[in-house]
Design an enzyme around this catalytic site. Structure first.
Site, PDB file in Angstrom:
ATOM      1  N   TYR A 306      60.704 -45.089  38.859  1.00  0.00           N
ATOM      2  CA  TYR A 306      61.454 -45.784  38.005  1.00  0.00           C
ATOM      3  C   TYR A 306      61.724 -44.930  36.703  1.00  0.00           C
ATOM      4  CZ  TYR A 306      59.731 -49.576  35.028  1.00  0.00           C
ATOM      5  OH  TYR A 306      60.249 -51.125  33.447  1.00  0.00           O
ATOM      6  N   TYR A 350      67.883 -53.329  34.901  1.00  0.00           N
ATOM      7  CA  TYR A 350      66.818 -52.919  33.795  1.00  0.00           C
ATOM      8  C   TYR A 350      66.350 -53.939  34.042  1.00  0.00           C
ATOM      9  CZ  TYR A 350      62.836 -51.962  31.117  1.00  0.00           C
ATOM     10  OH  TYR A 350      61.388 -52.114  30.247  1.00  0.00           O
TER      11      TYR A 350
END
Length: 397
Positions: A306, A350
């Site tokens: 991430y 995103y």
């Protein structure tokens, strides 16, 4: 780079909590844009239908749905929009991007225990044209959870970038580094995004010099250390390994899944811990994933970590034991492990980490645009700095 050790036979590994009972069998997404021009519900429905089609399943096969607490599209509404009938399982996971891998964990637990047979995990938002999470929390309603923010908001720490910058500055100080080390993550992500047609930054690699020349957002974070904002949706389909073997694609077996929160945990403002140079919540996830799978860092072929902010990728590599403390920038610079082969959230989109799960599945299938040869073990992580989660995906058989 030294050769990876030979993988031990499966019989030598400890069975995971899930025991390889469930697998991801379908992935689907909308286009990743800055202005979708449609509702978040429509984005969710498009992604769910695409994932089911990819799996060779129909809405009638689905009896479970999982999403994020932040998602604006309720499970029953998505079910109606997609033509899904009765649901025997529906759930939501808290803490923003930290929920990504946990949605798959909950789906896998439901399948493994017989609560549901086919579960779809989804996330959809207009994060650029609608609510922009990077804008911070200036107008938040009082709550028990928000009390911790009272210790940072008066001092101007209003945005996710400012919260991460505090830990990033401490990381640089303790290990005697400069902000330029974060550039290795940004350059790596954008290199892979450049060859990924689905990525927003397709065809746009960057150099370390361009990273260093990008403007400050909150020191020591520059513009190119911060993920983009995206409109879009992503969904994945989870079912049993037995059922998966009769579907369109090789299953991405959920070898292990875990959630983690550390001591003194807050949402991105855990500044009162003993140390600020690591991610204790990710350490919890790492310990459980290694324990339940019997795998080691040396056996991981691809890391999908991430990357809302570049420093967090370095800290994750260290928490998982891929390298020593303060050594992750060199590890990334040497390409010691293929990282974020879709371009990550900095380069592709995103989507609160859900697109990273999809890339992990593609690597197991052998269909990534940046395919790693013979990828049989993929690590995927969710949001760092918040209560979080992680997955180990593996090949079947």
């Amino acid at each position: 780079m030294s050769a990876r050790p030979t993988k031990p036979p499966k019989s030598a590994r400890r069975p995971g909590t899930l025991g390889g009972a469930a697998a991801v069998v379908g992935i689907g997404a909308t286009a990743f844009t800055k202005d979708s021009g449609r509702s978040e519900l429509r984005l969710a429905a498009e992604a769910v239908r695409a994932a089911l089609d990819d799996a060779g399943l129909t809405p009638a096969d689905v009896d479970g749905l999982v999403t994020f607490t932040m998602d604006t599209s309720p499970e029953i509404t998505v079910a109606q929009a997609c033509g899904i009938g009765e649901l025997s399982f529906f759930s939501r996971v808290h803490y923003g991007g930290g929920a990504a891998c946990a949605t798959v964990q909950q789906a896998a637990l439901a399948v493994a225990t017989g609560v549901a047979e086919v579960v779809v995990c989804y996330r959809a938002f207009n994060e650029r044209s609608g609510r922009r999470f990077g804008a911070g929390v200036q107008h938040r309603e009082p709550s028990a959870e928000g009390t911790a923010l009272g210790w940072v908001l008066p001092f101007g720490l209003l945005t996710p970038a400012s919260w991460v910058a505090m830990a990033a500055q401490r990381y640089l100080h303790v290990y005697g580094l400069t902000p330029e080390v974060f550039g290795h993550v940004a350059v790596t992500d954008r290199r892979y995004a450049a060859t990924n047609p689905a990525a927003y930054f397709h065809g746009q690699p960057i150099t370390l010099a361009e990273h260093a020349a990008s403007r400050w957002i909150v020191e020591p974070l520059r513009l190119l250390d911060c993920c983009q904002e995206t409109d879009g949706g992503q969904a994945v389909v989870v079912t049993s390994v037995e059922r998966a073997r009769g579907l369109r694609h090789p299953p991405a077996v959920i070898t292990a899944a875990a959630q983690g929160a550390g001591r003194g945990q807050e949402q991105m403002t855990s500044f009162y811990r003993d140390e600020l140079t690591g991610l204790p919540e990710m350490a919890v996830v790492a310990r459980r994933l290694w324990r339940d799978s019997g795998l080691t860092p040396a056996e991981i072929d691809v890391g999908i970590l991430y990357d809302h902010f570049t420093p967090c990728v370095l800290m994750q590599l260290e928490e998982f034991g891929f390298c020593g403390r303060g050594e992750a920038a060199g590890f990334v610079a040497e390409d010691a492990l293929p990282l974020n082969t879709h371009g990550g959230q900095l380069g592709e989109a995103y989507l609160h980490g859900m697109n990273g799960i999809a890339e992990g599945v593609r690597q197991i299938r052998g269909t990534s645009v940046n395919q790693v040869r013979q990828a049989s073990h993929v690590l995927v992580t969710a949001g760092a700095g918040v209560p979080t989660s992680g997955l180990l995906l593996g090949a079947d058989g």
